[in-house]
Design a protein around this motif. Structure first.
Motif, PDB file in Angstrom:
ATOM      1  N   LYS A  90       0.865  -1.173   0.000  1.00  0.00           N
ATOM      2  CA  LYS A  90       0.000   0.000   0.000  1.00  0.00           C
ATOM      3  C   LYS A  90       0.905   1.227   0.000  1.00  0.00           C
TER       4      LYS A  90
ATOM      5  N   ASP B 130       2.721   4.861  -0.289  1.00  0.00           N
ATOM      6  CA  ASP B 130       2.316   6.235  -0.051  1.00  0.00           C
ATOM      7  C   ASP B 130       2.361   7.000  -1.371  1.00  0.00           C
ATOM      8  N   ASP B 131       1.918   8.259  -1.352  1.00  0.00           N
ATOM      9  CA  ASP B 131       1.786   9.012  -2.601  1.00  0.00           C
ATOM     10  C   ASP B 131       3.118   9.176  -3.323  1.00  0.00           C
TER      11      ASP B 131
ATOM     12  N   TRP C 160       4.149   5.879  -4.921  1.00  0.00           N
ATOM     13  CA  TRP C 160       3.256   5.555  -6.032  1.00  0.00           C
ATOM     14  C   TRP C 160       3.566   6.412  -7.257  1.00  0.00           C
TER      15      TRP C 160
ATOM     16  N   SER D  77      -1.550  10.237  -7.801  1.00  0.00           N
ATOM     17  CA  SER D  77      -2.002  10.569  -6.442  1.00  0.00           C
ATOM     18  C   SER D  77      -2.665  11.937  -6.418  1.00  0.00           C
TER      19      SER D  77
END
Length: 755
Positions: A13, A15-16, A19, A35
């Protein structure tokens, strides 16, 4: 059922920041998966999550930015232009989709909606269906668009535009329009332009806070708001967002003031230049009517290749001015290619909730259909002749394997040619070719077009195949959209058979508007006029509908005299049978030696002649043929002969032969007259003389002597479009074209040695 594939990928998962680093290097990156976009939507009624899979060392391989929203008590999970994965890697994709479904279930979503960055092809649809998805009734993002290639010099990009668009770009500069990057202080002007545009064109716009949030999130790192002004007055604005090597024209607005200064053209050119400066190679104009995307899909034959916007057979002046129809008229002038995406696909996660969602979507769709009915019907009426997905019209051909079915198909199409008959395909099948028949159907299974596709491997030691559609395809040539669709299907079948080229020689007159349009269409699609004209390019016809007295009156007087002379001198015409074929072949070989043309072995002609004689014996068969022989009581062998083929209401003088004996008795004149009489008795209304000069004004044309004979019977010259080649494999095609003349010369030499 979803496929079970074991994977070794870990679930993350990110984080921004992590990603966005992954997205910056992925070829399927899209701003809707960034994001920043997730953050924007999270401020206006959505919430988001990010899930990814990758290697155990933490390297991300695939992922999805997911948006969630509650609607009518249900939660929808939505992945715009995603998920981001290599769809050709089943293990990677299965791992991602499993992680994505787990994430969606944790948020209690009833339905997972994805809009993957896959072009629309049957293979991609099958791939999604195999992963447990089904086509959605609700597509959020535009399914069809125009994408410009903005690589190379600026002048080259301008040259790919329509001349009027280049002129308008320069006109805007001459008329004092300036374009600059907007600042946050300019946003109230842009909001006002958005509101004015929405009111004028009848679509909803976001609240000012929405565009302000988008500005704060995307500008300047991955977006720009451009403002066109005249003497300090805002005239128009656009918003362009950047992701990877593609820039997207997302929103646009304009005033009614000073429109003759062409501010919108200036804005798009400024946006293209801005995108190029930031390394973009493509510029996505973001949205055209999907009906036009469906036309492109049909032209391409469902292969998923972009289609140049200029190739769409659409009269732009007749399109509606409202909605995306009017926007398309503006966008297509910048050049580029039409791309159609596979669209939105849903995977139910909660059976009851999914059914409620689908019912709600269907109800909303019905309301929208009513609201848009007038515009849509107007546009659809104009496109109906071009639309591969208009009601009842298939976008793909299907094979026909039954001769009765094929004859029914041909009976429902205009002017079927004997070389497209089942019988001719069987003749060629017995002489080294393979034959396949394909039909495109419309409402009520009614044929709209068809073609018999022949293919073979000319040299056994070389894996090179050629395809050929003799005197086809068959369709109404005055339907330009249908022409494009069927040509696309011929190209697709040639690819399926791994041909290096496919040749067609449509039975279409060159001197008619439909013929001229066909030539333009062939050139536009990349076909080339063939150096190898297998059949005669031109022909001549005699209309058999007048009575015999009128037919004789249309002939030159010398020809009428020679017909009667032959009768007075004892020439007799009789119908031959299978036993007469060897004698006719001997005449044919003698004619070939005398006139210098290539003759095939007897077995080839025997196959063809027997096939059509047998068809003639079947009263239910629209195909048939006859051998007519000219004889004299004092001769033991025939003096001349013709073999005619017929199909439906047309008859072809396909093979002719004559001896040097008793030529002054004019057997060929009486023979042709009796051939026309036989054709009339069989119900034929047209007699095709099968061959005329390529150029009537060329005295050196080898067909001039034959034409002199034929025109004396009243034959009407008809120039045809001739044979055209489509190079499926261009470099192999060039080798084939260069080597074939030498090979044909060798074959002719060997033919002369054996005859």
């Amino acid at each position: 059922m979803k496929p079970a594939i074991e994977t070794c990928y870990s679930v993350y998962k990110p984080d921004d920041a992590r990603w966005d680093r992954f997205m910056s290097s992925h070829p399927a990156a899209h701003f809707l998966q960034s994001s920043r976009w997730r953050c924007l939507k999270s401020r206006f009624g959505w919430w988001g999550a990010c899930v990814a899979v990758g290697d155990p060392d933490g390297t991300l391989r695939a992922g999805a930015s997911v948006l969630f929203r509650r609607m009518a008590g249900l939660t929808l999970a939505y992945v715009p232009r995603g998920p981001v994965t290599d769809w050709t890697d089943p293990a990677l994709t299965a791992a991602l989709l499993a992680a994505l479904e787990t994430c969606c279930r944790q948020h209690r979503a009833a339905v997972l909606k994805i809009e993957p960055g896959l072009v629309d092809t049957p293979e991609h649809r099958a791939l999604l269906a195999g992963q447990g998805f089904q086509p959605s009734q609700h597509t959020v993002q535009p399914r069809s668009t125009i994408v410009l290639d903005i690589q190379g010099e600026e002048e080259a990009i301008l040259q790919r535009m329509k001349s009027k668009w280049r002129y308008n770009i320069r006109l805007a500069a001459r008329k004092g329009v300036t374009v600059r990057e907007a600042t946050r202080a300019d946003l109230p002007h842009i909001h006002a332009l958005m509101a004015e545009t929405g009111e004028r064109d009848g679509f909803g716009v976001h609240a000012p806070e929405y565009y302000t949030a988008a500005f704060d999130l995307f500008v300047p790192e991955s977006g720009v708001f451009l403002l066109a002004e005249y003497q300090g007055e805002p005239l128009a604005a656009i918003v362009v967002l950047l992701s990877g090597d593609t820039a997207y024209y997302v929103w646009g607005a304009s005033s009614n003031r000073e429109r003759n200064r062409m501010p919108n053209h200036a804005l798009q050119w400024a946006a293209i230049r801005w995108a190029r400066q930031r390394g973009a190679r493509r510029y996505d104009l973001w949205g055209i009517p999907d009906e036009l995307g469906q036309v492109a899909y049909g032209l391409d034959g469902g292969r998923g290749q972009p289609v140049p916007a200029e190739q769409l057979p659409v009269d732009l002046e007749q399109l509606p001015g409202e909605g995306l129809w009017g926007v398309y008229r503006f966008k297509q002038g910048f050049g580029g290619h039409v791309v159609r995406w596979v669209g939105a696909w849903d995977r139910p996660l909660q059976p009851v909730g999914a059914r409620l969602y689908q019912a709600g979507v269907a109800l909303q769709g019905a309301r929208l259909a009513v609201a848009r009915k007038g515009i849509r019907q107007e546009g659809m009426a104009l496109l109906r002749r071009h639309m591969p997905r208009s009601p009842g019209l298939s976008t793909r051909v299907v094979p026909v394997t039954d001769p009765v079915r094929w004859r029914w198909v041909l009976a429902n199409l205009p002017d079927p040619h004997v070389l497209q008959s089942w019988e001719w395909g069987e003749v060629k099948r017995q002489t080294g070719w393979n034959a396949g028949r394909f039909v495109l159907t419309g409402e009520g299974d009614r044929p709209q077009g068809a073609f018999q596709f022949l293919w073979r491997q000319p040299l056994p030691f070389l894996p090179l195949r050629i395809g050929y559609v003799p005197k086809g395809p068959l369709l109404d040539w005055e339907e330009p959209g249908l022409v494009d669709i069927l040509l696309g299907q011929v190209e697709a079948v040639a690819r399926q058979h791994r041909c290096l080229l496919v040749k067609i020689d449509p039975d279409v007159r060159e001197d008619r508007p439909a013929g001229q349009q066909l030539i333009r269409t062939l050139r536009r699609r990349g076909w080339r006029f063939s150096q190898e004209q297998i059949q005669f390019k031109n022909t001549a016809y005699t209309d058999l509908r007048p009575d015999e007295a009128e037919l004789l009156a249309q002939m030159k007087s010398k020809w009428r005299y020679n017909i009667r002379l032959a009768e007075r001198r004892g020439i007799e015409i009789r119908q031959g049978g299978a036993a007469d074929l060897p004698a006719f072949y001997a005449l044919y070989a003698e004619t070939a030696r005398r006139d210098g043309f290539l003759v095939r072995p007897y077995a080839y002609y025997e196959t063809a002649w027997l096939t059509f004689l047998q068809a003639q014996a079947d009263a239910q068969n629209p195909a048939g043929g006859v051998l007519l022989l000219a004889e004299h009581p004092e001769e033991t062998e025939p003096l001349a002969g013709v073999f005619l083929m017929r199909y439906g209401e047309r008859c072809w003088y396909f093979y002719g032969a004559s001896s040097s004996r008793r030529r002054r008795d004019m057997p060929n004149y009486l023979l042709q007259w009796e051939a026309m009489r036989w054709a009339r008795q069989e119900g034929c209304t047209w007699y095709d003389w099968w061959g005329a000069p390529t150029c009537l004004d060329d005295p050196d044309d080898a067909m001039q002597g034959v034409w002199y004979f034929k025109q004396g019977f009243g034959a009407e010259f008809q120039p045809h479009v001739g044979a055209w080649d489509y190079a499926v494999q261009p470099w192999l095609y060039r080798l084939y074209v260069q080597g074939m003349p030498w090979l044909l010369a060798l074959m002719r030499w060997r033919g002369r040695q054996t005859t």
